[in-house]
Design a protein around this motif. Sequence first.
Motif, PDB file in Angstrom:
ATOM      1  N   THR A  32       0.845  -1.185   0.000  1.00 58.05           N
ATOM      2  CA  THR A  32       0.000   0.000   0.000  1.00 58.05           C
ATOM      3  C   THR A  32       0.878   1.231   0.000  1.00 58.05           C
ATOM      4  N   ARG A  33       2.153   1.073   0.310  1.00 62.32           N
ATOM      5  CA  ARG A  33       3.012   2.234   0.390  1.00 62.32           C
ATOM      6  C   ARG A  33       3.612   2.563  -0.963  1.00 62.32           C
ATOM      7  N   LEU A  34       2.743   2.685  -1.935  1.00 63.88           N
ATOM      8  CA  LEU A  34       3.113   3.242  -3.230  1.00 63.88           C
ATOM      9  C   LEU A  34       4.396   2.673  -3.796  1.00 63.88           C
ATOM     10  N   GLY A  35       4.531   1.388  -3.744  1.00 63.23           N
ATOM     11  CA  GLY A  35       5.636   0.816  -4.469  1.00 63.23           C
ATOM     12  C   GLY A  35       6.866   0.553  -3.664  1.00 63.23           C
ATOM     13  N   PHE A  36       6.919   0.953  -2.404  1.00 64.26           N
ATOM     14  CA  PHE A  36       8.039   0.517  -1.605  1.00 64.26           C
ATOM     15  C   PHE A  36       7.703  -0.889  -1.145  1.00 64.26           C
ATOM     16  N   PRO A  37       8.643  -1.860  -1.263  1.00 65.77           N
ATOM     17  CA  PRO A  37       8.257  -3.233  -0.978  1.00 65.77           C
ATOM     18  C   PRO A  37       7.698  -3.312   0.439  1.00 65.77           C
ATOM     19  N   PRO A  38       6.707  -4.161   0.653  1.00 63.75           N
ATOM     20  CA  PRO A  38       6.009  -4.123   1.923  1.00 63.75           C
ATOM     21  C   PRO A  38       6.845  -4.652   3.071  1.00 63.75           C
ATOM     22  N   ILE A  39       7.013  -3.857   4.094  1.00 62.49           N
ATOM     23  CA  ILE A  39       7.602  -4.370   5.332  1.00 62.49           C
ATOM     24  C   ILE A  39       6.520  -4.203   6.388  1.00 62.49           C
ATOM     25  N   PRO A  40       5.938  -5.318   6.859  1.00 62.30           N
ATOM     26  CA  PRO A  40       4.845  -5.204   7.830  1.00 62.30           C
ATOM     27  C   PRO A  40       5.330  -4.540   9.116  1.00 62.30           C
ATOM     28  N   ALA A  41       4.435  -3.791   9.764  1.00 62.18           N
ATOM     29  CA  ALA A  41       4.781  -3.154  11.034  1.00 62.18           C
ATOM     30  C   ALA A  41       5.275  -4.237  11.986  1.00 62.18           C
ATOM     31  N   GLY A  42       6.317  -3.920  12.737  1.00 62.83           N
ATOM     32  CA  GLY A  42       6.855  -4.896  13.685  1.00 62.83           C
ATOM     33  C   GLY A  42       7.952  -5.754  13.079  1.00 62.83           C
ATOM     34  N   HIS A  43       8.077  -5.736  11.733  1.00 63.14           N
ATOM     35  CA  HIS A  43       9.160  -6.495  11.087  1.00 63.14           C
ATOM     36  C   HIS A  43      10.294  -5.527  10.774  1.00 63.14           C
ATOM     37  N   CYS A  44      11.383  -5.650  11.508  1.00 63.68           N
ATOM     38  CA  CYS A  44      12.457  -4.679  11.311  1.00 63.68           C
ATOM     39  C   CYS A  44      13.823  -5.355  11.223  1.00 63.68           C
ATOM     40  N   VAL A  45      13.841  -6.672  10.926  1.00 61.80           N
ATOM     41  CA  VAL A  45      15.111  -7.388  10.787  1.00 61.80           C
ATOM     42  C   VAL A  45      15.378  -7.631   9.302  1.00 61.80           C
ATOM     43  N   LEU A  46      16.555  -7.219   8.855  1.00 59.56           N
ATOM     44  CA  LEU A  46      16.946  -7.399   7.462  1.00 59.56           C
ATOM     45  C   LEU A  46      17.976  -8.523   7.353  1.00 59.56           C
ATOM     46  N   LEU A  47      17.884  -9.301   6.274  1.00 60.98           N
ATOM     47  CA  LEU A  47      18.888 -10.316   5.983  1.00 60.98           C
ATOM     48  C   LEU A  47      19.821  -9.748   4.921  1.00 60.98           C
ATOM     49  N   ILE A  48      21.096  -9.629   5.257  1.00 59.97           N
ATOM     50  CA  ILE A  48      22.087  -9.095   4.332  1.00 59.97           C
ATOM     51  C   ILE A  48      22.915 -10.269   3.832  1.00 59.97           C
ATOM     52  N   SER A  49      23.014 -10.429   2.513  1.00 58.33           N
ATOM     53  CA  SER A  49      23.820 -11.524   1.979  1.00 58.33           C
ATOM     54  C   SER A  49      24.826 -10.989   0.969  1.00 58.33           C
ATOM     55  N   ASN A  50      25.726 -11.882   0.531  1.00 59.41           N
ATOM     56  CA  ASN A  50      26.807 -11.542  -0.403  1.00 59.41           C
ATOM     57  C   ASN A  50      27.836 -10.604   0.229  1.00 59.41           C
ATOM     58  N   LEU A  51      28.027 -10.735   1.534  1.00 59.02           N
ATOM     59  CA  LEU A  51      29.043  -9.937   2.227  1.00 59.02           C
ATOM     60  C   LEU A  51      30.429 -10.531   1.975  1.00 59.02           C
ATOM     61  N   ASN A  52      31.458  -9.721   2.157  1.00 59.49           N
ATOM     62  CA  ASN A  52      32.833 -10.200   2.081  1.00 59.49           C
ATOM     63  C   ASN A  52      33.217 -10.732   3.465  1.00 59.49           C
ATOM     64  N   PRO A  53      33.261 -12.066   3.648  1.00 59.71           N
ATOM     65  CA  PRO A  53      33.446 -12.609   4.998  1.00 59.71           C
ATOM     66  C   PRO A  53      34.805 -12.272   5.605  1.00 59.71           C
ATOM     67  N   GLU A  54      35.793 -11.950   4.741  1.00 60.64           N
ATOM     68  CA  GLU A  54      37.128 -11.621   5.256  1.00 60.64           C
ATOM     69  C   GLU A  54      37.143 -10.257   5.950  1.00 60.64           C
ATOM     70  N   ARG A  55      36.248  -9.361   5.540  1.00 60.86           N
ATOM     71  CA  ARG A  55      36.364  -7.972   6.000  1.00 60.86           C
ATOM     72  C   ARG A  55      35.184  -7.457   6.802  1.00 60.86           C
ATOM     73  N   VAL A  56      34.020  -8.099   6.692  1.00 59.63           N
ATOM     74  CA  VAL A  56      32.842  -7.531   7.338  1.00 59.63           C
ATOM     75  C   VAL A  56      32.862  -7.784   8.848  1.00 59.63           C
ATOM     76  N   THR A  57      32.398  -6.812   9.607  1.00 59.55           N
ATOM     77  CA  THR A  57      32.284  -6.939  11.072  1.00 59.55           C
ATOM     78  C   THR A  57      30.918  -6.406  11.484  1.00 59.55           C
ATOM     79  N   PRO A  58      30.426  -6.784  12.678  1.00 56.35           N
ATOM     80  CA  PRO A  58      29.160  -6.201  13.143  1.00 56.35           C
ATOM     81  C   PRO A  58      29.221  -4.678  13.205  1.00 56.35           C
ATOM     82  N   TYR A  59      30.361  -4.128  13.633  1.00 59.09           N
ATOM     83  CA  TYR A  59      30.480  -2.671  13.777  1.00 59.09           C
ATOM     84  C   TYR A  59      30.342  -1.989  12.417  1.00 59.09           C
ATOM     85  N   CYS A  60      30.956  -2.571  11.394  1.00 54.79           N
ATOM     86  CA  CYS A  60      30.896  -1.956  10.060  1.00 54.79           C
ATOM     87  C   CYS A  60      29.449  -1.890   9.564  1.00 54.79           C
ATOM     88  N   LEU A  61      28.659  -2.946   9.797  1.00 53.33           N
ATOM     89  CA  LEU A  61      27.245  -2.930   9.395  1.00 53.33           C
ATOM     90  C   LEU A  61      26.442  -1.969  10.270  1.00 53.33           C
TER      91      LEU A  61
END
Length: 538
Positions: free
Chosen positions: A332-361
Amino acid sequence: MDGSVHHDITVGTKRGSDELFSSISNGPYIMSTTANGNDSKKFKGDIRGPGVPSRVIHIRKLPNDITEAEVISLGLPFGDVTNLLMLKAKNQAFLEMNSEEVAQNMVGYYSTVMPIIRHHPVFVQFSNHKELKTDNSPNQERAQAALRALSSSHVDTAVAAPSTVLRVVVENLVYPVTLDALCQIFSKFGTVLRIIVFTKNSQFQALLQYPDGASAQAAKLSLDGQNIYNGCCTLRISFSKLTSLNVKYNNEKSRDFTRPDLPSGESQPTIEHPAMATAFTPGIISAAPYAGATHAFPPAFTIQPAVSSPYPGLTVPTLPGALASLSLPGATRLGFPPIPAGHCVLLISNLNPERVTPYCLFILFGVYGDVMRVKILFNKKENALVQMSDSTQAQLAMSHLNGQRLHGKPLRITLSKHTSVQLPREGHEDQGLTKDYSNSPLHRFKKPGSKNYSNIFPPSATLHLSNIPPSVVEDELKMLFSSSGAMVKAFKFFQKDHKMALIQMASVEEAIESLIEFHNHDLGENHHLRVSFSKSSI
């Protein structure tokens, strides 16, 4: 369900509605009419059954907040949709196609590919009804407007509209809305010829001109009162007294798509970075007619940066008929993909495992909202979960960062099925891969009404620096940003305020990594550097 059932549906009256539901199977299976008239036999495991072909399609198990546009989008790839009846209270709808053959193609297709809307499987079958008869009740206005807007061959040019120019006011402007975003939203209903955005009486407003009144009417009926983001950025639309717009400059404040030769205007900043044009693309232009589809249609159009032009996206073409549905919002939000209220966790994939850290994200996603927790997956370190403080911030982060390169790899961002990120149980060591940032002093959006809300921009090669102490000079900042191996292309202090500066890196990827590395860097004298993406160039 036998031959005595009425073969047309009249809606808008109690009687018609009751008759309608007396003839609909609410069970999970299709009813089959057998030779002896007994209609109770069910096709176990076959939710579609053969059914008697009809050009009216019955769609069941729809999500509660389904839109007319989403239902129509199920039918448009197969042919023209000639009528629509929404039964939201029953989570059902009826679509009338322009021929029985088209309807057969549609039901046949969805018997092999389960249609998914908002992560819900929906069921498609032939209706017992041979046609839909709809009245002019208010609840039908919206359905008819959506039909006119989305079925190009059924645009009713006879619709009398007071003007082809709409006045758009964006209320409750929590997050910034750009001219390009409005163009992409409104171009679903016809070609946008000209647009001007401005602030008046402390309200963000736009004037937008279509070539015909029917497009303006359809856009007003469908979009008035809708939110661009969850619970904010509400569109209020009225017809303007103006009959035409006079645009002198093509830039981020005004655009005449019929005159690509117009200057950008010296006194007004131009949009210098292609990312400005595509900032909202992941949401507004989806690659499939509904979220989670098992096949992908190409987007109907994308705004591409125009090489010879001072601004990206010279034209916003009209969506071709059958493709109109394929770039429709899944929300309903005019074309922004729907994220239901209360859903605020994102899955990030294709990261560089050698360099990524929690702090960087944490730092990168923190540009678009307050990050509560980050978890890099123990067995799949190229994947991580990022929990934002609310679904709107998750939406912003996803639409701005999906596809951006980090440490050499483009990020892939989707909504996680998890509703929160679990911390490791006491005594369980996870190698520091899970971090809780819920009380971090680095959150940018803690204060209600913080000016950071109005400075949210897509990643760009130019960074905005602030909180610079008086003793720090240009060369020191250029050396600092070069120390990580990145190239500094330009630098400029703000004339009126030397606490702020712009620094331009060689690429957007270098700027992203510089922001992660130097945001909150201690410059001495109790000054910690603040870094964000800029919309300006040097």
